[in-house]
Design a protein around this motif. Sequence first.
Motif, short mmCIF file in Angstrom:
data_model
loop_
_atom_site.label_atom_id
_atom_site.label_comp_id
_atom_site.label_asym_id
_atom_site.label_seq_id
_atom_site.Cartn_x
_atom_site.Cartn_y
_atom_site.Cartn_z
N HIS A 67 0.60 -1.07 -0.12
CA HIS A 67 0.02 -0.07 0.00
C HIS A 67 0.97 1.37 -0.03
O HIS A 67 1.97 1.29 0.16
CB HIS A 67 -1.03 -0.09 1.26
CG HIS A 67 -1.82 -1.29 1.47
ND1 HIS A 67 -2.76 -1.45 0.20
CD2 HIS A 67 -1.68 -2.21 2.28
CE1 HIS A 67 -3.41 -2.57 0.73
NE2 HIS A 67 -2.92 -2.96 1.96
N GLU A 68 0.30 2.32 -0.46
CA GLU A 68 0.92 3.80 -0.13
C GLU A 68 1.59 3.86 1.16
O GLU A 68 1.00 3.69 2.23
CB GLU A 68 -0.07 5.13 -0.56
CG GLU A 68 0.50 6.44 -0.49
CD GLU A 68 1.55 6.34 -1.80
OE1 GLU A 68 2.27 7.17 -1.55
OE2 GLU A 68 1.28 5.78 -2.86
N GLY A 69 2.58 4.20 1.34
CA GLY A 69 3.35 4.41 2.49
C GLY A 69 4.26 3.36 3.06
O GLY A 69 5.04 3.55 3.82
N ASP A 70 3.98 1.91 2.36
CA ASP A 70 4.63 0.72 2.67
C ASP A 70 5.85 0.83 1.84
O ASP A 70 6.13 1.44 1.01
CB ASP A 70 3.88 -0.45 2.44
CG ASP A 70 2.27 -0.28 3.24
OD1 ASP A 70 2.38 0.40 4.37
OD2 ASP A 70 1.67 -1.32 2.94
N ARG A 71 6.72 -0.17 2.25
CA ARG A 71 8.04 -0.38 1.50
C ARG A 71 8.36 -1.90 1.24
O ARG A 71 8.32 -2.66 2.49
CB ARG A 71 9.15 0.25 2.11
CG ARG A 71 10.51 0.03 1.39
CD ARG A 71 11.75 1.03 1.96
NE ARG A 71 13.07 0.53 1.53
CZ ARG A 71 13.73 -0.14 1.84
NH1 ARG A 71 13.67 -0.55 3.15
NH2 ARG A 71 15.18 -0.59 1.32
N THR A 221 15.34 6.61 -5.20
CA THR A 221 15.21 7.85 -4.14
C THR A 221 16.24 8.25 -3.40
O THR A 221 16.43 9.18 -2.71
CB THR A 221 14.31 7.48 -3.20
OG1 THR A 221 14.85 6.55 -2.46
CG2 THR A 221 12.91 7.05 -3.90
N CYS A 222 17.57 7.80 -3.93
CA CYS A 222 19.09 8.08 -3.48
C CYS A 222 19.77 9.06 -4.33
O CYS A 222 19.38 9.52 -5.24
CB CYS A 222 19.70 6.93 -3.15
SG CYS A 222 18.98 5.71 -2.22
N ALA A 223 20.67 9.79 -3.67
CA ALA A 223 21.63 10.67 -4.38
C ALA A 223 22.25 9.96 -5.55
O ALA A 223 22.52 8.72 -5.56
CB ALA A 223 22.67 11.28 -3.32
N THR A 230 16.24 1.77 -2.41
CA THR A 230 14.83 2.20 -2.41
C THR A 230 14.39 3.04 -3.52
O THR A 230 14.83 4.14 -3.99
CB THR A 230 14.68 3.20 -1.06
OG1 THR A 230 15.04 2.70 0.26
CG2 THR A 230 13.13 3.65 -0.81
N TRP A 231 13.61 2.43 -4.29
CA TRP A 231 13.00 2.95 -5.42
C TRP A 231 11.45 3.32 -5.35
O TRP A 231 10.91 2.58 -4.71
CB TRP A 231 13.18 1.85 -6.79
CG TRP A 231 14.56 1.95 -7.18
CD1 TRP A 231 15.81 1.60 -6.61
CD2 TRP A 231 15.17 2.27 -8.44
NE1 TRP A 231 17.05 1.78 -7.44
CE2 TRP A 231 16.48 2.04 -8.66
CE3 TRP A 231 14.31 2.77 -9.67
CZ2 TRP A 231 17.24 2.34 -9.87
CZ3 TRP A 231 15.26 2.99 -11.00
CH2 TRP A 231 16.44 2.63 -10.80
N SER A 244 -0.84 5.77 -8.24
CA SER A 244 -0.66 4.52 -7.44
C SER A 244 0.67 4.40 -7.34
O SER A 244 1.39 3.95 -8.28
CB SER A 244 -1.23 3.37 -8.35
OG SER A 244 -1.18 2.22 -7.64
N SER A 245 1.42 4.25 -6.32
CA SER A 245 2.88 4.21 -6.05
C SER A 245 3.47 2.83 -5.26
O SER A 245 2.55 2.31 -4.33
CB SER A 245 3.48 5.35 -4.99
OG SER A 245 3.14 6.57 -5.91
N LEU A 246 4.31 2.35 -5.64
CA LEU A 246 4.97 1.16 -4.93
C LEU A 246 6.47 1.61 -4.64
O LEU A 246 7.14 1.96 -5.44
CB LEU A 246 4.88 0.12 -6.00
CG LEU A 246 5.78 -1.33 -5.58
CD1 LEU A 246 4.85 -1.79 -4.30
CD2 LEU A 246 5.91 -2.31 -6.38
N THR A 247 6.85 1.48 -3.40
CA THR A 247 8.31 1.71 -2.92
C THR A 247 8.86 0.44 -2.92
O THR A 247 8.19 -0.51 -2.22
CB THR A 247 8.22 2.53 -1.56
OG1 THR A 247 7.40 3.78 -1.75
CG2 THR A 247 9.42 2.67 -1.09
N THR A 248 9.78 0.10 -3.37
CA THR A 248 10.45 -1.10 -3.59
C THR A 248 12.08 -1.43 -3.65
O THR A 248 12.55 -0.16 -3.98
CB THR A 248 9.80 -1.73 -4.62
OG1 THR A 248 10.44 -3.27 -4.75
CG2 THR A 248 10.20 -1.36 -5.78
#
Length: 325
Positions: A67-71, A221-223, A230-231, A244-248
């Motif tokens: 879900h949104e906010g999860d990783r 999402t890193c420098a 983390t993407w 609709s976002s997925l953090t992975t």
Amino acid sequence: MKRFALIGAMFFIAMAASAAQDPQAVPTRELTRVAAMPPSAKPAGVPDDYVVTPNGYFSPDCVATVHEGDRLQKNGLIQRASGALEKPATCGKANYTLRGDRIEADGRRTLRSAATPPPEQSGWVQAANYASNTPIGRIVATWTVPSAPVTKDDQVIYFFPGLEQLPNVQSILQPVLGWNGYNDKAWTLASWNCCVDGTTFHSDPIPAKAGDVVVGDTYSTCAAGQDCPTWKIDSRNTTTGRTSSLTTDPYDDLTWVFGGVLEVYNVSTCGEYPGGPIVFHNIQVYNRNNVRVASPPWGGSDTSGINPQCNYGLSTTATSATISY
């Protein structure tokens, strides 16, 4: 095209809580099940309770929602927005490619018997792609939701840009626009990553309709310069303002680049395709150092053996990929 034989299906997605908070949220949906497909479209040996995904046929036990906010972490745990860690149920079940090859949870593959005819057209029809000699840090593309197919049968259609690894594919990161992915004869957007330990993960889907403008953005999402764990994969409907976002975790360097892909399940006539052509434009590819790739060397797919034959074509520029059919 390749081993992932991606496409969309139907399993229950627990969205009741979010729907209660957000009246625009997509109601509880079930991915398309193999049982709902005609016999001519089913690969031999795939159980009827399996579902269609952009990554082939999976047991519902092997599909998880982030879900949104999860990783989604590299170890397969989902870190919820609350900070709690959750381990999805161990899959342990084989999945199947679009063409019917069996892939065990440990990655062992059994090819479909040559004596067994393949199902009706299912697989990657066309893909603007190239192999990069340096790790990629981002790909973003824009396209417009086409009109629905004239013939609305049980087919599933997917469009997406994306990233994978080469030569050993461990995952595919893809913001996906799907038609009938939830047995709904409608367009939806969701972000996917497959297939960690035999499980495919996706974000909560959001609705789309013909004429909406979609942006698919997959990025570290890193420098700049970092091997980033983390993407984000954002499937953004700019017309409605919803994403609709997925953090992975990407699981390894991403070097196989897809500017635009057309993937289908169970297409038997040209009328089962949506309005076309589809144009992925304003494609931007950046390497890990956040330097834009000036002229991606896009290549395509061999469509000569596809049945039905629907005048498939691909034309590309440095910033666009037009898939015709």
